[in-house]
Design a protein around this motif. Structure first.
Motif, mmCIF file in Angstrom:
data_model
loop_
_atom_site.group_PDB
_atom_site.id
_atom_site.type_symbol
_atom_site.label_atom_id
_atom_site.label_comp_id
_atom_site.label_asym_id
_atom_site.label_seq_id
_atom_site.Cartn_x
_atom_site.Cartn_y
_atom_site.Cartn_z
ATOM 1 N N UNK A 54 0.813 -1.205 0.000
ATOM 2 C CA UNK A 54 0.000 0.000 0.000
ATOM 3 C C UNK A 54 0.853 1.264 0.000
ATOM 4 N N UNK A 55 1.856 1.325 0.882
ATOM 5 C CA UNK A 55 2.684 2.534 0.937
ATOM 6 C C UNK A 55 3.452 2.747 -0.359
ATOM 7 N N UNK A 56 3.948 1.683 -0.953
ATOM 8 C CA UNK A 56 4.658 1.798 -2.228
ATOM 9 C C UNK A 56 3.719 2.312 -3.314
ATOM 10 N N UNK A 57 2.524 1.738 -3.382
ATOM 11 C CA UNK A 57 1.556 2.162 -4.402
ATOM 12 C C UNK A 57 1.154 3.618 -4.213
ATOM 13 N N UNK A 58 0.940 4.029 -2.956
ATOM 14 C CA UNK A 58 0.573 5.430 -2.689
ATOM 15 C C UNK A 58 1.718 6.370 -3.057
#
Length: 198
Positions: A54-58
């Motif tokens: 999630x953090x990478x995608x955001x």
């Protein structure tokens, strides 16, 4: 627990102890018991992992939205979280932060113009304005109570409009526009989250 010599999912024999996944169905072998270590590992790999999650995608969505959208549409999705999961998580974050920090719903109508207005108008116009304000409050209350569902219901409409407007200039189909719309909505939620915190 269970016999580690066979895949728990499809019952295929495990070749050796070094085998990490079943070659038939992809199930991890051996299946690990759910404990605190397992939950921590899942949290790390699904949310906090810096090369996926999630953090990478955001981060990619905010710093490199064009390449992220292009890669996702062209099929390079290995490191990205699925758009539906991302939009669900981010809408929950926005609603939770708004309730905790601001203390109101997403569509708070308490600060809006009163039903009589500032102008001296006829009784019929005041009644019409009062009815409009009442309907607006009802819609706002429903959106507050069902914000995530409302957001998901708007996605097909937004994607339809984008597909109709850009169909002459783009070879993208409707489902691809649906994914793009979901990712752009997540981008808006990230900005909204920052503004709530400020």
């Amino acid at each position: 627990m269970h016999d580690n010599s066979r895949c728990i999912n499809c019952e295929r024999a495990v070749a050796d102890a070094a085998q990490k996944f079943c070659p038939n169905c992809g199930q991890p072998t051996p299946a690990h018991r759910i404990d605190w270590h397992f939950l921590g590992h899942e949290l790390e790999h699904s949310v906090l992992h810096m090369d996926r999650g999630i953090l990478y995608s955001l981060k990619q969505l905010m710093l490199r939205p064009g390449p992220l959208l292009r890669d996702y549409i062209e099929g390079r999705r290995g490191n990205q979280v699925k758009p539906l999961l991302l939009i669900t998580v981010m809408s929950a974050v926005v609603v939770l932060l708004n309730r905790l920090v601001v203390g109101t719903g997403m569509m708070d109508m308490s600060g809006s113009v009163n039903s009589t207005g500032a102008l001296n108008t006829s009784a019929e116009a005041q009644a019409l304005m009062s009815g409009f304000m009442s309907a607006s409050r009802s819609v706002g209350d429903w959106i507050n109570a069902h914000f995530a569902a409302f957001t998901l219901l708007l996605l097909p409409i937004e994607a339809s409009v984008k597909w109709l407007v850009f169909r002459r200039y783009s070879k993208l189909n409707y489902p691809e526009w649906l994914v793009i719309t979901a990712l752009l909505t997540v981008q808006v939620f990230v900005i909204w989250t920052v503004l709530i915190l400020l």
